[in-house]
Design an enzyme around this catalytic site. Structure first.
Site, PDB file in Angstrom:
ATOM      1  N   ASP A 262       0.884  -1.167   0.000  1.00  0.00           N
ATOM      2  CA  ASP A 262       0.000   0.000   0.000  1.00  0.00           C
ATOM      3  C   ASP A 262       0.926   1.223   0.000  1.00  0.00           C
ATOM      4  O   ASP A 262       2.120   1.126   0.283  1.00  0.00           O
ATOM      5  CB  ASP A 262      -0.947  -0.005   1.208  1.00  0.00           C
ATOM      6  CG  ASP A 262      -2.148   0.920   0.979  1.00  0.00           C
ATOM      7  OD1 ASP A 262      -2.091   1.752   0.048  1.00  0.00           O
ATOM      8  OD2 ASP A 262      -3.135   0.820   1.729  1.00  0.00           O
TER       9      ASP A 262
HETATM   10  C1  BGC Z   1      -4.995   3.388   0.150  1.00  0.00           C
HETATM   11  C2  BGC Z   1      -5.166   2.379  -0.977  1.00  0.00           C
HETATM   12  C3  BGC Z   1      -5.019   3.059  -2.301  1.00  0.00           C
HETATM   13  C4  BGC Z   1      -3.672   3.761  -2.357  1.00  0.00           C
HETATM   14  C5  BGC Z   1      -3.413   4.476  -3.661  1.00  0.00           C
HETATM   15  C6  BGC Z   1      -3.718   4.190  -0.010  1.00  0.00           C
HETATM   16  O1  BGC Z   1      -3.644   5.214   0.927  1.00  0.00           O
HETATM   17  O2  BGC Z   1      -4.984   2.728   1.391  1.00  0.00           O
HETATM   18  O3  BGC Z   1      -6.404   1.745  -0.877  1.00  0.00           O
HETATM   19  O4  BGC Z   1      -5.129   2.127  -3.328  1.00  0.00           O
HETATM   20  O5  BGC Z   1      -3.613   4.726  -1.299  1.00  0.00           O
HETATM   21  O6  BGC Z   1      -4.195   5.585  -3.784  1.00  0.00           O
END
Ligand code: BGC
Length: 752
Positions: A262
């Protein structure tokens, strides 16, 4: 023609001979090993760390290009309710809006994997046509607690329903030749301290709940990628947990794609790479430096490096960018809006309908109340939000459906909304839509409105999103203004012998037990996407017969839920020294598998407001005598459902199994299969068939690190909800079975 053939031959010859001659090796599907052999260590490391890019403005991340080897950059962008990219770009008037489909919780309420696959087939087409390679979705963490701020991005409190929905989602998107990323793996169940929280979970609860939905999605959906979560799991970041990312995900479940982090950098990049986390996103130079140093020192072996690089290349050769797909930037948004609307129609839940209040006749004059009637919640906030051109609100939808609205209320709420948003802009504050206050209306005014209108429709809204959990006060519970509004409306309208309908346009579960008796009907569309309000209007009017059912339990009180004791609903809990704060720095999942209906079914003393799997229809269904037959590896259950009412409709049959005593202590019943009828005309029947394997009946024995299915007599319950069992059958398993797995998730003592 001849000339063309000659050129084609020349090109073919060239592609075979030229690269070798001028020493130019270009990646192909069938030469991955040769490419790896020719890569420098620096090039290999480059591939394991994402980087900046501007191919698709608003995309969340990129993988890096290696031009020398014909390795293109690939593009990763958010979901899950649709593609999230920037709608406008510099230097062009063209717009790049995407369709806001219903959120995952609403899709799960359809209990219809086929429908979900249709929706995400359209969604995946937008991914492809806007030049994106991977949609960062489905979000599929379990609804451990109703206050998790991102629950609308997730499906259910039940791992089977969640896993089946996610698998269908993945299949639909990937049909387009683009990828998905099942996220957030795993036990990412709260937003409070989401980057650091240590989820301390027993192996049994992990295997049966928090990993089970991923297991189903990986085996049945085959996502190109999985996103490891931010949080720790039993003391270790999930992205650094070899047991999770390699032993369980790949060795046990057969996942053959890439794992990406993530979004963010953590200490321990090297550990992540070794654990089987192939790609760091969004990617920073420091991560390249760390991996490079570790390879040079030998902390990361050549084999480990090549293993991750191989997976990256296997991913890259599947992408549209690698294939050179000429995307149009013009997906058919009109056609997709139709899909989004249909999906909402098939999923919205009818919670209450006293004296057949609904459907309305359509000729009534409607008093439409609530700020949310204008400020409609189509999706939620954060990375799960989609930049749609327009989200239809309830005022627009009701008018389009032919209802006559009380104009003074329409104007009043429009004006309130305009003033609130103008103030937010003036103050320059980050708009916290969650706290937009509900405008007040005096009791006297409501009395007058009750005389001049035929029915009241009250829209209650809740919004939430990434980065914060919801609160009990004024969020799970009604605010005092909302309560007063409902009280005054029901008093005045009932005095006039007129009815009150509530529309719950909410991103997560709210308290309903204390006020539901005041109103005549409740419709639950959750956050239904850009077209959802139209679907609500069609249901109010009876053009559509609701057929959704709850993918989670609505408790009476928040504290009835076991997880409420360890969920950080109270910000006071966040005070204290970092690293030791209960429910903030660490969360003990002491409730084990007693989550959602599993707990409520096993503890009959605790009643609920609406049980798991509950939902009404404008018609009625009868269940025939069921049958259960043995198959080679389990059972096949059938039941005939007949529409016994006066309106065409669909019914969802939920198959719960009660295990014999003797094996592990289990919840008194667990969902093991489900099926939905087609549209049945009055009097029409359909026989539904559901299959369960012996493995799917198993529970996880921590001591043996094994899945175990006990011998004995199993009760099979055919339910219209978890508590509304319409037919029963049983079967016997003559011998117990077990499936041993690796004990790699980290044993932990869970105490209250
Ligand atoms: C979120 C993810 C997301 C990623 C990219 C993160 O902060 O937890 O779900 O895909 O950002 O935007």
């Amino acid at each position: 023609m001849k000339k063309l053939n000659f050129i084609a031959l020349l090109c073919l010859a060239c592609s075979i001979t030229c690269p070798a001659q001028n020493n130019q090796l270009i990646l192909r599907e069938d030469n991955i090993e040769t490419v790896i052999a020719s890569m420098t260590i620096e090039e290999k490391v480059t591939l394991l760390v994402g980087g900046p890019g501007d191919l698709v403005p608003g995309a969340a991340g990129y993988t890096r290009e290696i031009a020398r080897l014909g390795i293109p950059m690939t593009v990763l962008a958010d979901g899950p309710a649709g593609l999230r990219i920037q709608p406008k770009r510099e230097g062009t008037d063209q717009t790049f809006y995407c369709t806001g489909f219903p959120t995952s919780t609403l899709l799960a309420s359809s209990w219809d994997p086929e429908l979900v696959e249709t929706v995400t087939t359209a969604m995946g087409n937008e991914v492809l046509e806007y030049g994106v390679d991977v949609l960062l979705a489905p979000g599929m963490n379990l609804h451990r607690n109703p206050l998790c701020g991102r629950n609308f991005e997730y499906y259910s409190e039940d791992p089977l329903l969640s896993g089946k929905m996610a698998a269908a989602y993945i299949r639909g998107v990937q049909k387009n030749g683009v990828g998905t990323s099942a996220k957030h793996f795993a036990a990412n169940n709260q937003e409070t301290n989401r980057l650091e929280n240590d989820a301390r979970v027993s192996n049994r609860a992990l295997r049966e709940l928090y990993l089970k939905n991923f297991e189903i999605a990986v085996k049945e959906g085959k996502p190109w990628t999985v996103m490891s979560s931010y949080n720790k799991l039993n003391g270790e970041y999930t992205q650094q947990k070899h047991g999770l990312l390699t032993t369980v995900l790949r060795d046990e479940w057969g996942f053959d794609g890439i794992v990406m982090t993530d979004w963010g950098v953590k200490d321990g990049t090297v550990k992540s790479a070794k654990a089987g986390n192939d790609l760091m996103e969004p990617g920073r130079q420091v991560e390249i430096d760390r991996i490079l140093a570790a390879v040079n020192e030998g902390t990361i072996s050549q084999e480990e490096l090549d293993r991750n690089v191989r997976r990256m290349l296997q991913y890259i050769v599947k992408t549209p960018h690698f294939r050179g797909y000429k995307f149009s930037n013009k997906p058919d948004l009109k056609a997709h809006a139709v899909v989004a609307r249909k999906a909402a129609e098939e999923s919205i839940i009818l919670l209450r309908n006293e004296d057949n209040t609904l459907p309305l006749k359509g000729s009534e004059k409607v008093a439409l109340y609530g700020l949310t009637s204008v400020d409609f919640v189509g999706i939620g906030t954060g990375s799960g939000e989609v930049n749609t051109k327009h989200i239809v609100n309830m005022q627009e939808a009701m008018t389009a459906a032919g209802f006559t609205l009380d104009e003074s209320l329409v104007e009043y709420y429009r004006a309130c909304f305009a003033t609130q948003t103008a103030t937010e802009k003036m103050e320059g504050s980050a708009i916290d839509k969650r706290h937009r206050p509900e405008p007040t209306i005096s009791a006297k005014a409501i009395e007058r409105q009750a005389q001049h209108n035929d029915v009241a429709v009250v829209v209650i809204g809740r919004i939430a999103g990434e980065g914060a959990d919801r609160a009990v006060k004024d969020d799970f519970e009604l605010t005092s203004i909302e309560r007063e509004l409902l009280q005054n409306i029901s008093m005045s309208y009932h005095k006039e012998l007129k009815q009150v309908v509530v529309v719950l346009n909410i991103v997560g579960v709210i308290e309903t037990a204390s006020w539901k008796h005041m109103v005549d009907a409740i419709v639950l569309p959750w956050a239904p996407g850009q077209e959802g309000a139209n679907a609500v209007a069609d249901i109010l009017k009876g053009k559509v017969n609701p057929s959704g059912k709850l993918p989670m339990t609505f408790p009476i009180n928040y504290m009835d839920i076991l997880t409420s004791y360890t969920f950080p609903y109270n910000w006071e809990m966040t005070k204290g020294r970092k690293g030791e704060r209960k429910n903030v720095d660490y969360t003990q999942y002491y409730e084990g598998i007693d989550v959602g209906y599993r707990h409520f079914q096993s503890d009959p003393d605790v009643e609920v407001s609406y049980p798991f799997g509950y939902g009404l229809s404008y018609t009625t269904f009868a269940y025939g005598k069921p049958s259960v037959k043995a198959t080679a590896d389990g059972i096949k259950a059938t039941v005939t459902v007949t529409n016994t009412g006066k309106v065409t409709g669909r019914e969802i049959v939920e198959l719960y199994v009660a295990a014999p005593s003797g094996g592990l202590k289990k919840p008194s019943r667990e969902l093991k299969a489900f099926a939905k009828t087609k549209l049945l005309a009055p009097g029409e029947s359909e026989t539904l068939t559901m299959k369960i394997t012996a493995y799917e009946l198993a529970s996880f024995n921590d001591e043996h690190s094994a899945w175990e299915t006990a011998a004995g007599t199993y009760q099979v319950l055919f339910g219209a909800s978890v508590t509304d069992i319409r037919a029963k059958a049983s079967f016997r398993l003559s011998k117990s079975q077990s499936w041993e797995v690796n004990d790699v998730l980290g044993t932990i003592q869970i105490t209250e």
